[in-house]
Design a protein around this motif. Structure first.
Motif, mmCIF file in Angstrom:
data_model
loop_
_atom_site.group_PDB
_atom_site.id
_atom_site.type_symbol
_atom_site.label_atom_id
_atom_site.label_comp_id
_atom_site.label_asym_id
_atom_site.label_seq_id
_atom_site.Cartn_x
_atom_site.Cartn_y
_atom_site.Cartn_z
ATOM 1 N N HIS A 192 47.042 47.196 27.937
ATOM 2 C CA HIS A 192 45.646 46.828 28.127
ATOM 3 C C HIS A 192 45.528 45.535 28.937
ATOM 4 N N ASN A 226 46.512 46.051 32.593
ATOM 5 C CA ASN A 226 45.426 46.659 33.367
ATOM 6 C C ASN A 226 44.303 45.672 33.648
ATOM 7 N N LEU A 227 43.958 44.924 32.581
ATOM 8 C CA LEU A 227 42.883 43.946 32.708
ATOM 9 C C LEU A 227 43.223 42.919 33.777
ATOM 10 N N GLN A 231 42.719 44.424 37.261
ATOM 11 C CA GLN A 231 41.308 44.609 37.607
ATOM 12 C C GLN A 231 40.576 43.295 37.788
ATOM 13 N N SER A 242 34.718 47.546 41.261
ATOM 14 C CA SER A 242 35.629 46.897 40.304
ATOM 15 C C SER A 242 35.044 46.886 38.909
ATOM 16 N N THR A 266 35.407 50.267 37.317
ATOM 17 C CA THR A 266 36.768 50.502 36.797
ATOM 18 C C THR A 266 36.979 49.733 35.495
ATOM 19 N N LEU A 267 36.555 48.461 35.485
ATOM 20 C CA LEU A 267 36.680 47.655 34.267
ATOM 21 C C LEU A 267 35.935 48.311 33.118
ATOM 22 N N GLN A 292 37.788 51.176 31.686
ATOM 23 C CA GLN A 292 39.065 50.849 31.033
ATOM 24 C C GLN A 292 38.919 50.065 29.749
ATOM 25 N N SER A 294 38.165 48.488 26.183
ATOM 26 C CA SER A 294 38.082 49.090 24.862
ATOM 27 C C SER A 294 37.059 48.383 23.994
#
Lengths: 481, 389
Positions: free
Chosen positions: A274, A277-278, A281, B234, B237-238, B241, B243
């Protein structure tokens, strides 16, 4: 006592005084030339009476492992005074978790140049406003310079990073920016630099004190309250960037090891992915926002130039009404260029800096995960060593060397202790990281929501102003006849 | 079809010209020139032909070279259709296809195609406005070449100028500007023309500067809109993704920025149309007006020279008749040019004021419309975000 640790990486750990608040280095570290963190230690001891409870003569809080997570710590089972305080801190935080009862505000202000030439530096006023009982008064100020902040961060990092706490990184050093200020260039770019730095320092302190453990750290309290602060030395090596570089080196070293950690806990694997990925991005988004800041500034400059040009055109236009309208257009565009400049500042200070801060924070988070791997590795290494010693001892059983056999048995006993310690450390750091990540994520959600909303409000303001300006111009345009 | 926006023209039933269609091929654009006319000069009342850019230039140049038209502002030639930049961008996009997601690629492709279309529409409009100006001009509309251009349904075979001809043009221009400086220095007896000379010289330079500055400003605006586009992607996408609570938040903000950046792009496009194109057009027209003044000054110089020659001839008593005829011709030419030039310059001012008024009003109205649209989107999104927090 202030001992300055400088010299080669493989520093013997025995010099550490019992009164220190630094991490106690295990003798296991002695033989490790790869220990990159030996340099990161700076020992400072504090003799302030109020801090007695936190400054026990026993092992420093940073390395005392709390008993394994399987047993619940209660005041009954735990007799260590420091641990009691720490535990009550945790409790208090859990109570406060529900509401926004964090009542502390730090501002960094009044940048003042002290001295001349290359020895000059910027002094900032750090004002704390709080109703917390931890402090003597509810409002107080001190003067600090940039290296003081770096020094604070290096102390906190050396104490807390390797046991799993996410220590907020300090703002980056900038040789170019600071040189301009020192040399006395009183222009817009050096003013912007100072403002950027002031803002970054403020955000840094607020993030640090929002961390329940760090807030109560004596170094933090001293930083905020004490009028005189011992000058942090060797901040070159200890700068946030330098530390992070070392963390990353350690991370690379761990990754390159052929022994891959058996991740028995899916939570860690998931979280690491996680954050990976963060990171990707956020960096991408940050780059786009930086580009926007740049283009918005360009737009402001180009609008100003167009405004001047339109004014000139209006001057040469020989139809009176049209001439007047063109001059009005020039005035509108001039106001709009200021609007773009203001918006570019909002783009930067709100959106861009938020992303930059989080990119750096996530590097710290990744570092903490890497420390866990290192802790695991240490544990595994001592287990392997124990096994070897046991095998050696078994062999010795068949020889007639009672001294050697006794020595082997003693070593085994010691190693068994180390293995147990290793396991406890690993479990402790895992527990701490889970808590830290949960807190971090909550903060992240709050931060992003709050700041993005503020940013959108700045965009609203810009549009409202635009409407005002064009509304005023329209009748002027219609008046051309 | 795009109406001429920079010029306020009276549409006249006796002759109406427009570009009804256009086709962009690899290296050329084919314009369908459509004419509706009640004039007896034409075989039919309504007809169309296909023309390319070079043929427009041929027509323009034929006006410039025609001595009879020396006293008119020749409508400026339309600029060459230039899709190079746009084509290059599309090509770069194709090369970079592997390095971006499918959504990003599709998005950027749509962007570039829209840009290409906008440039295309612009070039059509500029070619059309040229024809309309000619058609609206009381004298030029009767020009034979113009009628051939409109009616002859075969290729006019006006190949582009070869190297030699281009060189000749170049030297002609050099001589003209050198002359222009000379002639501009001569103070005019006529106040009207003296004023116009001073005015046009300065005006032309300032319009040039304003045109360049407006282009730069608009390009920055486009760049900022592109950044917002990337930011929206962007954030999307964030959002997909994340959670935490933030995922819905990011998606909403991403959606907002998608919409606001479309508006920002529209603002830049409208500024381009209403402001930049207006300035570009009057840059060309003011040059055409300057050219007219130059031709008049040239004819004045010729007239003065003819006077001097006549005096000399009379003094020597040789070729007096010839000198007299020449002088009369020059005088007549000068007076004819002066008369029509005066009217042309007055009309130029009228057209200019009308065009600026129309465009500035429309610019302000569009800026207001877009700002209000933007504001509404921002406020409604903020309402949702604050409500959920």
């Amino acid at each position: 006592l202030l001992t300055d640790k400088s010299g080669p990486a493989s520093l013997p750990a025995e010099d550490i005084s019992a009164n220190s608040n630094g991490p106690k280095q295990d003798s296991l570290f002695d033989d490790d030339p790869e220990d990159l963190f030996a340099e990161a230690t700076e020992e400072v001891s504090l003799d302030s009476p109020e801090r007695e409870v936190l400054l026990s003569d026993g092992p420093s809080p940073a390395i005392t492992p709390i008993t394994p997570p399987t047993s619940v710590i209660t005041p009954k089972t735990c007799s260590d005074p420091f641990l009691l305080t720490l535990y009550s801190c945790f409790l208090k935080i859990e109570e406060e978790e529900g509401g926004d009862s964090f009542d502390m505000h730090i501002s960094v202000s009044d940048p003042e140049k002290v001295g001349d030439g290359m020895n000059a530096y910027m002094a900032y006023k750090v004002t704390t406003k709080t109703s917390m009982s931890l402090f003597k008064t509810d409002e107080f100020s001190v003067k600090r310079r940039f290296s003081d902040f770096l020094g604070l961060h290096s102390k906190l990092a050396s104490k807390y990073l390797h046991i799993g706490y996410i220590v907020p990184p300090a703002p980056e050093k900038s040789i170019v920016g600071m040189t301009k200020v020192k040399v006395g260039k009183e222009d817009q770019s050096s003013n912007e630099f100072v403002e950027k730095r002031r803002s970054a320092l403020e955000r840094y302190l607020m993030r640090t004190v929002k961390h329940p453990i760090l807030l109560k750290d004596p170094d933090v309290l001293q930083f905020l309250e004490s009028s005189e602060l011992p000058r942090a030395v060797s901040t070159q090596a200890l700068s946030s960037a330098g530390l992070l570089r070392m963390v990353n080196k350690a991370a690379d070293a761990v990754n390159k090891m052929t022994i891959k950690m058996n991740e028995s806990d899916a939570w860690f694997e998931e979280k690491q992915q996680h954050f990976e990925n963060l990171d990707v991005q956020l960096r991408k988004l940050h780059a786009s926002v930086e580009s926007l800041v740049c283009h918005r500034k360009e737009l402001s400059v180009n609008t100003a130039q167009f405004a001047k040009s339109a004014a000139m055109l209006g001057n040469s236009e020989d139809h009176t009404a049209l001439s007047r309208a063109l001059s009005q257009l020039a005035e509108v565009e001039e106001k709009i260029d200021q609007l773009h400049q203001d918006q570019a500042n909002a783009d930067f200070y709100l959106f861009s800096e938020l992303l930059g801060d989080y990119v750096r924070l996530i590097t710290a988070v990744k570092g903490v995960f890497d420390h866990r791997m290192k802790t695991w590795q240490k544990w595994q290494d001592s287990q392997l060593l124990l096994q070897k010693k046991r095998e050696a001892e078994a062999k010795l059983q068949f020889t007639n060397k009672p001294d050697k056999l006794q020595q082997a048995k003693d070593e085994i006993k010691e190693l068994e202790g180390k293995v147990q310690q290793g396991e406890r450390d690993f479990e402790q750091i895992s527990k701490t990281i889970r808590k830290e990540v949960s807190r971090f994520e909550k903060e992240r959600v709050k931060d992003f929501k709050m700041i993005i909303i503020k940013y959108l409000e700045s965009l609203v303001q810009t549009q409202q102003q635009l409407i005002k300006y064009w509304d005023a111009f329209l009748p002027e345009a219609k008046a051309i006849s | 079809s795009p109406r001429a926006v920079n010029v306020d023209l009276q549409t006249d039933a006796t002759l109406q010209v427009d570009i009804s269609d256009a086709l962009s091929e690899r290296d050329k654009v084919k314009f369908t020139v459509h004419t509706k006319s009640t004039l007896p000069n034409f075989k039919q009342n309504e007809f169309s032909v296909v023309r390319q850019h070079e043929e427009f230039i041929w027509l323009h140049d034929s006006f410039v070279e025609n001595e009879d038209y020396a006293g008119y502002i020749i409508p400026p030639a339309p600029p060459r259709p230039d899709f190079d930049a746009s084509r290059e961008k599309l090509q770069k996009l194709g090369e970079g296809e592997g390095s971006m997601t499918k959504e990003e690629f599709t998005k950027m492709k749509q962007e570039l195609e829209a840009e290409y279309l906008a440039i295309f529409k612009k070039t059509v409009a500029m070619h059309e406005v040229f024809l309309c100006r000619v058609a609206a001009h009381p004298v030029l509309r009767k020009d034979l070449n113009f009628h051939v251009f409109l009616e002859y349904n075969q290729d006019l075979s006006v190949r582009g100028k070869n190297k030699k001809e281009k060189l000749e043009d170049f030297f002609k221009n050099v001589v003209k500007s050198a002359d222009g400086v000379l002639v501009a220095g001569v103070k005019d007896v006529d106040d009207f023309f003296e004023h116009e000379k001073t005015f046009l010289l300065e005006y032309h330079n300032r319009v040039k500067d304003a045109s360049a500055k407006s282009d730069r400003m608009i390009r920055s605006h486009k760049n900022a809109a592109d950044d917002i586009n990337r930011i929206a992607s962007s954030l999307y996408t964030l959002g997909t993704q994340d959670s935490t609570d933030l995922c819905k938040f990011f998606l909403k903000v991403s959606e907002l920025f998608e919409k606001t950046r479309k508006i920002e792009a529209r603002v830049a496009a409208d500024e381009d149309l209403k402001l930049a194109d207006l300035l570009k057009y009057y840059l060309r027209e003011s040059q055409a007006a300057k050219d007219l003044l130059y031709r008049r000054s040239r004819s004045l110089v010729d007239y003065e020279n003819a006077n001097k020659a006549l005096d000399k001839a009379r003094a020597k008593n040789r070729d007096v008749l010839q000198a007299e005829t020449s002088q009369q011709l020059c005088c007549h030419k000068f007076e004819k040019i002066s008369e029509s030039a005066k009217q042309e310059l007055i009309d130029f001012k009228t057209r200019r004021v009308a065009a600026f008024r129309k465009n500035l009003v429309e610019l302000a109205e569009l800026e207001l419309k877009h700002a209000k649209g933007n504001l509404q989107l921002l406020q409604s999104c903020l309402g949702v975000l604050k409500g959920n927090t």
